[in-house]
Scaffold this active site. Structure first.
Site, PDB file in Angstrom:
ATOM      1  CB  CYS A 427      -0.968  -0.033   1.185  1.00  0.00           C
ATOM      2  SG  CYS A 427      -0.244  -0.461   2.778  1.00  0.00           S
ATOM      3  N   GLY A 430       3.194  -0.192   3.733  1.00  0.00           N
ATOM      4  CA  GLY A 430       3.156  -1.651   3.750  1.00  0.00           C
ATOM      5  C   GLY A 430       2.959  -2.281   5.111  1.00  0.00           C
ATOM      6  CG  ASP A 432      -1.803   0.588   8.472  1.00  0.00           C
ATOM      7  OD1 ASP A 432      -1.468   1.759   8.285  1.00  0.00           O
ATOM      8  OD2 ASP A 432      -1.732   0.050   9.590  1.00  0.00           O
ATOM      9  NE  ARG A 433      -4.530   1.087   2.524  1.00  0.00           N
ATOM     10  CZ  ARG A 433      -4.603   2.271   1.938  1.00  0.00           C
ATOM     11  NH1 ARG A 433      -5.674   2.576   1.210  1.00  0.00           N
ATOM     12  NH2 ARG A 433      -3.652   3.147   2.054  1.00  0.00           N
TER      13      ARG A 433
END
Length: 815
Positions: A427, A430, A432-433
């Protein structure tokens, strides 16, 4: 842990939950609020009441909002404290003495948001009874990165699968937010890694998290590249990504895997010695039951990447058998806007051996706002027995977000497990999502992660070790704004359900918008890129120099977001839809969410592996996994079937979500299924009846609507609740390398969009505008990314600061 000493004790306090009063005594310790009922005065005069005494413990650290409502003695209305907890428990305490209410409020505030240092949290003072099973289990020893990679087949002593363990980050100097143990392609040297690190945010290079045991295809993860408006490139990064996508091919076939001959490798199918899990396999295909949207997603990704050499005109084919993916979890518009501050997404002209897909998963601010709306729908659960506000539940779009995360994870799992492809996920930074997608896709691919120990390993690996910022996202140090005094109560009015609904929100939103407007226009461009990134909360260089400065440990409201909560919610959806494929039960997920916030254990403290190592948590605190393993029967699913047989329906290795069946995780919100899912279930039942009738009568739309079918349709709730169907894909775009010659024009499937990278070195903002205007994305992609005042796209995932963190907590008896 020794029995806690009472710091304050209040007699004959009335507790309210669900509108039901209970008279008792309230005690405050250093870390807990303890309510005992009936009160001591009643127990003294009634021996029977003494036998039935109950007590409920609330940990201070899970408080998400505390409101003091003082009243004047003449009003006849007791002063009260209303508490909202992170596990969505709501309770009010009414005091007969206004001074007692104020004293209790101040003590609770002091013991939460005014601690000043992480090492003053409960975890540093907790130890289980010496005679308990928990005291004999060391949860810290359960996860070992090298052991997990050995399980996947990668170690110094195993046969070379094309991957090796590197010690480049053993002291965390290479990438402070990455784990000490990293797996990288065998043919990539540490020297190449050092150069590649300069091209990725926070040096979070592409590195392995999972290799499939059957087809050796992989899931790798990273942060965004430093592409910028000038479309910069890094030869070392391109070489590293290419090696990640070809490592298993090198091992199987001994072929070279450089981007220059990627077309040759891409034509290779997996070794015939491996079980074929392709979409053509009857055993797998019969169970997938792909929706129309999922079929369109796979079709768009699988579309041949037809290109021609600019010099010779010779046709080049990449990915004839494999469809290697670079997965950018962000909405495409956010990714392109990041180029304005020097970041962005891969220029696919330089990654011709893969396709890039954009997933429309919103940023942490949107998710925080979504959960805030859910809380607004259930916020009167202390004083009211009424069901949630269903209109607010729909407006929260929480289920839409959960569905999108599951959809994106399923895309990755299908590509790796069925299409024999590799995936690189990122994301912004790199953590969280990216962690959501990596963990959920592995949960779908590998039965091991669906066991109790396996799920613990998954959380340790893809969340804790890879640097999800638990402290900042969870708000462990609390915040002053979570404590409020409602002085309006001095007028003598009583609190009522739905009080001030909407009015306070409007004022707060107007003030917040004005604040954002002025802060943006007066900042004279001094804001740094790190302040606009998804991981903007922490300046790693500063933190490395002064890791124990209290200011760096404080909670910042714009950093708080329910990212891990969403992962657990998505896991619940899989468990609910595949109840016999998981060893653990729903209560395990719910208690895990509770302990993320309780701060009773050291597992989720701090923001990354390095910080936990420097804080010496292994020796100073207990691991939460000891708690779960010592109570295994409480968290074991009695429907679990461990048998794996790809030739038997219901026992396949792979599982996938049924997106149209996503429902509210009603247990975590302390509500009944009917309260949260009644409308969804009714609509689904009606749709099933209509479909059954049409199937039995041979009805079709072209032949007209029979009166009976019409009557069935008329019973369906209108409008239809969200997430009942999955007509909108999370996949919003596919990028491939620019085609110099394009004789074949392709039309994208309906409701899914395809875009192509525009090679070259575009000039400043004009190029960004061209990219944005040229990208055919649905209106929904822009819905949450444009500034309401300017219409300009926000810089990235953390550029908007809306709302405040959320909370909740359920009433639990000690033990």
């Amino acid at each position: 842990m020794a029995a806690p000493q009472h710091k304050h004790f209040y007699s004959n306090v009335q507790a309210l939950r669900g509108g039901k009063p209970e008279l008792g005594d309230l005690a405050l310790t250093d870390y807990h609020l303890v309510f005992r009922f009936p009160p001591e005065s009643a127990r003294a005069s009634d021996s029977n009441a003494k036998k039935h005494t109950k007590q409920v413990w609330f940990a201070f650290h899970i408080i998400s909002h505390c409101a003091l409502r003082p009243t004047s003695p003449s009003s006849g209305i007791p002063s009260s404290i209303r508490l909202r907890f992170r596990d969505f428990t709501f309770v009010s305490f009414n005091f007969t003495d206004d001074k007692q209410a104020r004293d209790a409020f101040e003590f609770i505030r002091t013991r939460t948001c005014r601690l000043g240092s992480v090492d003053k949290l409960l975890a540093f003072n907790y130890s289980p009874p010496s005679t308990s099973l928990e005291s004999k289990i060391s949860g810290w020893d359960l996860y070992d990165a090298r052991a997990e990679f050995r399980r996947q087949g990668i170690s110094e002593k195993s046969a070379d699968l094309g991957w090796r363990i590197t010690n480049i980050n053993k002291d965390y100097a290479f990438s402070p937010t990455y784990p000490a143990v990293l797996a990288v392609p065998s043919k990539i040297s540490d020297n190449t890694l050092k150069y590649a690190a300069n091209f990725r945010s926070r040096a979070r290079i592409p590195t392995l998290t999972y290799i499939h045991p059957i087809n050796n295809c992989t899931i790798t993860r990273s942060s965004q590249p430093f592409v910028g408006l000038r479309m910069k490139r890094s030869i070392q990064d391109e070489k590293l990504v290419g090696a990640c996508f070809s490592a298993s091919t090198d091992f199987l076939d001994g072929a070279s895997a450089s981007p220059a001959n990627a077309s040759t490798q891409a034509d290779h199918s997996p070794s015939s010695s491996h079980v074929d899990l392709s979409a053509d396999s009857p055993d797998i295909a019969s169970d997938l039951s792909l929706s129309e949207t999922e079929r369109l997603e796979d079709e768009l990704i699988a579309a041949p990447n037809v290109m021609y050499d600019e010099k010779t005109g010779k046709r080049l084919i990449y990915g004839a058998q494999r469809h290697n993916l670079i997965v950018d979890a962000r909405p495409a518009i956010n990714s392109y806007a990041m180029q304005a501050i020097g970041m962005g997404s891969e220029n696919m002209d330089y990654y011709k051996y893969a396709k890039k897909v954009f997933l429309n998963i919103d940023n942490i601010h949107v998710m925080r706002d979504s959960l805030d709306k859910v809380i607004s729908a259930i916020k009167d659960a202390d004083i009211s027995p009424f069901p949630p506000n269903r209109d607010l539940l729909i407006r929260s779009k929480w289920l839409k977000h959960i569905t999108g995360i599951l959809d994106g994870s399923a895309i990755i799992a299908r590509q790796v497990g069925i299409q024999h492809s590799h995936a690189l996920i990122h994301c912004s930074d790199g953590w969280d999502r990216t962690s959501q997608l990596c963990a959920l896709s592995q949960l779908m691919l590998d039965p091991y992660y669906r066991t109790l120990e396996g799920f613990i390993v998954l959380v340790e690996k893809d969340w804790l070790s890879f640097g999800h910022m638990f402290q900042l996202r969870s708000g462990h140090m609390s915040h002053e704004s979570w404590f409020t005094v409602d002085n309006d109560a001095l007028a003598g009015s009583a609190v009522r359900p739905g009080e001030n609904d909407g009015r306070a929100d409007v004022v707060e939103n107007v003030m917040a918008s004005a604040k954002r407007f002025w802060s943006k226009n007066v900042s004279n461009d001094k804001e740094t890129a790190s302040d606009q990134e998804e991981g903007a909360a922490v300046d790693e260089a500063k933190q490395a120099a002064t890791p124990n400065v209290a200011e760096e440990q404080t909670t910042r409201l714009k950093d708080v977001s329910p990212v891990f909560h969403q992962f657990l919610d998505a896991t619940y959806q899989l468990l609910r839809q595949h109840p016999n494929r998981f060893e653990f039960n729903e209560r395990f997920l719910r208690r895990l969410l509770y302990h993320v916030y309780s701060c009773q254990y050291g597992t989720f403290l701090y923001n990354n592996e390095r910080q936990r190592h420097e804080a010496n948590l292994r020796e100073r605190t207990r691991s939460v996994w000891g708690y779960f393993l010592s109570r295994r029967p409480e968290f074991t699913n009695d429907q679990y079937d461990p048998t794996i047989d790809d030739h038997t329906k219901g026992r396949e290795r792979l599982i996938f979500p049924r997106l149209g069946e996503v429902r509210w995780w009603h247990q975590v919100f302390n509500r009944t299924d009917d309260e949260m899912n009644g409308a969804l279930n009714a609509s689904a039942a009606t749709a099933e009846r209509v479909a059954a009738y049409q199937a039995s009568s041979g009805f079709s739309e072209s032949s007209g609507t029979p009166s009976e079918a019409a009557s069935l349709v008329s019973t369906s709730p209108s409008p239809q609740p969200p997430a009942l169907t999955s007509s909108q894909s999370v996949l919003t775009g596919v990028e491939t390398a620019h085609a110099a010659l394009t004789p074949e024009a392709r039309v994208s499937p309906p409701s899914l969009n395809k875009s192509a990278s525009t090679g070259g070195m575009p000039a400043a903002l004009g190029a960004l505008q061209d990219k944005i205007s040229g990208l055919a994305i649905t209106k929904g992609v822009f819905g949450n990314t444009n500034s309401p005042s300017t219409g300009r796209p926000h810089a990235n995932d953390d550029e908007v600061d809306t709302g405040v963190p959320v909370a909740g907590q359920e009433m639990k008896s000690m033990g």
